[in-house]
Design a protein around this motif. Structure first.
Motif, PDB file in Angstrom:
ATOM      1  N   ASN A 180       0.855  -1.183   0.000  1.00  0.00           N
ATOM      2  CA  ASN A 180       0.000   0.000   0.000  1.00  0.00           C
ATOM      3  C   ASN A 180       0.893   1.235   0.000  1.00  0.00           C
ATOM      4  O   ASN A 180       2.101   1.148   0.252  1.00  0.00           O
ATOM      5  N   ASN A 239      -7.231  -0.175  18.593  1.00  0.00           N
ATOM      6  CA  ASN A 239      -7.195   1.278  18.774  1.00  0.00           C
ATOM      7  C   ASN A 239      -7.300   1.664  20.250  1.00  0.00           C
ATOM      8  O   ASN A 239      -6.662   2.625  20.701  1.00  0.00           O
ATOM      9  N   THR A 284       1.470   4.981   5.026  1.00  0.00           N
ATOM     10  CA  THR A 284       0.486   5.641   5.872  1.00  0.00           C
ATOM     11  C   THR A 284       1.147   6.113   7.161  1.00  0.00           C
ATOM     12  O   THR A 284       2.290   5.759   7.470  1.00  0.00           O
ATOM     13  N   THR A 298       0.300   5.155  10.089  1.00  0.00           N
ATOM     14  CA  THR A 298       0.498   3.954  10.902  1.00  0.00           C
ATOM     15  C   THR A 298       1.779   3.234  10.496  1.00  0.00           C
ATOM     16  O   THR A 298       2.560   2.789  11.347  1.00  0.00           O
ATOM     17  N   LYS A 304      -2.707  -3.530  13.677  1.00  0.00           N
ATOM     18  CA  LYS A 304      -3.652  -2.598  13.070  1.00  0.00           C
ATOM     19  C   LYS A 304      -3.574  -2.653  11.546  1.00  0.00           C
ATOM     20  O   LYS A 304      -4.606  -2.629  10.859  1.00  0.00           O
ATOM     21  N   MET A 305      -2.358  -2.751  10.999  1.00  0.00           N
ATOM     22  CA  MET A 305      -2.219  -2.809   9.548  1.00  0.00           C
ATOM     23  C   MET A 305      -2.808  -4.098   8.986  1.00  0.00           C
ATOM     24  O   MET A 305      -3.372  -4.108   7.892  1.00  0.00           O
ATOM     25  N   ALA A 361      -5.361  -5.655  10.452  1.00  0.00           N
ATOM     26  CA  ALA A 361      -6.806  -5.455  10.585  1.00  0.00           C
ATOM     27  C   ALA A 361      -7.351  -4.560   9.477  1.00  0.00           C
ATOM     28  O   ALA A 361      -8.485  -4.740   9.015  1.00  0.00           O
ATOM     29  N   GLU A 362      -6.542  -3.596   9.035  1.00  0.00           N
ATOM     30  CA  GLU A 362      -6.942  -2.696   7.955  1.00  0.00           C
ATOM     31  C   GLU A 362      -6.687  -3.295   6.567  1.00  0.00           C
ATOM     32  O   GLU A 362      -6.971  -2.660   5.550  1.00  0.00           O
ATOM     33  N   LYS A 363      -6.106  -4.499   6.538  1.00  0.00           N
ATOM     34  CA  LYS A 363      -5.851  -5.259   5.313  1.00  0.00           C
ATOM     35  C   LYS A 363      -4.898  -4.551   4.354  1.00  0.00           C
ATOM     36  O   LYS A 363      -5.041  -4.634   3.126  1.00  0.00           O
ATOM     37  N   VAL A 364      -3.917  -3.850   4.930  1.00  0.00           N
ATOM     38  CA  VAL A 364      -2.862  -3.257   4.103  1.00  0.00           C
ATOM     39  C   VAL A 364      -1.548  -4.007   4.283  1.00  0.00           C
ATOM     40  O   VAL A 364      -0.543  -3.680   3.644  1.00  0.00           O
ATOM     41  N   LEU A 377     -10.231  -4.263  15.182  1.00  0.00           N
ATOM     42  CA  LEU A 377      -9.624  -2.950  14.994  1.00  0.00           C
ATOM     43  C   LEU A 377      -9.976  -2.021  16.159  1.00  0.00           C
ATOM     44  O   LEU A 377      -9.135  -1.235  16.620  1.00  0.00           O
TER      45      LEU A 377
END
Length: 210
Positions: free
Chosen positions: A115, A166, A118, A120, A192-193, A195-198, A162
């Motif tokens: 990706n 957080n 970001t 994050t 987190k990454m 969970a965000e699917k990146v 997620l």
């Protein structure tokens, strides 16, 4: 793919061996010779203590860097969540490729960030002192004598909420700065990454064909 790799009678380098559990597993399963390396004196001391609990004469541990790997020496080189810590990825990667015998395999298992960078991702790199995050594009220009295979292992990763991640990050934000905070916060940022699917957990096998 990883289950099809035969380690019996093979010369193996465990590059970034940590405290040696993977190397000892290879030795137990009848590898001809296993060399475990790490840049950490403490990890190698722990690896040797773990080795002393078993009667293996086919495994050794040494403080060393990827760039010192000898050419044409190994049937298999394993980099499990270690290559991303290299100070100079290109130099380390090319040295590991040169360390393979003909038909040898470089096996990389790690987190791959597919990706645009970001906030994050930048925070994660800072907390874990990384110079870059892997992407499959890092391997797009390997020499023609090498064949690359990839397998997505993300489905093996534990799924985490997620919202919960957080909330935990908010808790760590309230703590005083410390190494403890950075390490655990970095782990939460990695969660987190995912969970965000990146982020994907990838297996890369690169075979030297000639």
């Amino acid at each position: 793919m990883i289950y099809k790799i035969d380690i019996k009678d093979k010369y193996i380098l465990d590059a970034g061996c940590g405290v040696g559990f993977g190397s000892l597993l290879f030795a137990k399963n009848k590898a001809q010779k296993v060399s475990g390396i790490s840049v950490s004196d403490l990890e190698i001391e722990s690896a040797n203590r773990n080795k002393n609990k078993y009667d293996f004469d086919n495994v050794d541990f040494e403080v060393s860097i990827f760039e010192d790997v000898p050419s044409c020496s190994y049937d298999l080189i394993f980099c499990v969540e270690s290559l991303k810590h290299a100070l100079d990825f290109d130099n380390a990667f090319n040295t590991l490729l040169s360390g393979l015998k003909t038909n040898g395999k470089l096996i990389i298992v790690d987190d791959f960030f597919e990706n645009e960078m970001t906030k994050t991702g930048k925070a994660f790199m800072s907390d874990w002192n990384l110079n870059f995050l892997f992407a499959l594009s890092h391997f797009s220009n390997i020499p023609r004598e090498f064949k690359l295979e990839a397998e997505d292992l993300t489905h093996f990763m534990p799924k985490k909420s997620l919202l919960k991640i957080n909330m935990q990050l908010l808790f760590f934000k309230l703590l005083n700065k410390s190494l403890f905070k950075k390490l655990f916060k970095g782990g939460l940022l990695l969660d987190k990454m995912y969970a965000e699917k990146v982020m994907k957990y990838q297996l890369i096998i690169i075979t030297k064909e000639v």
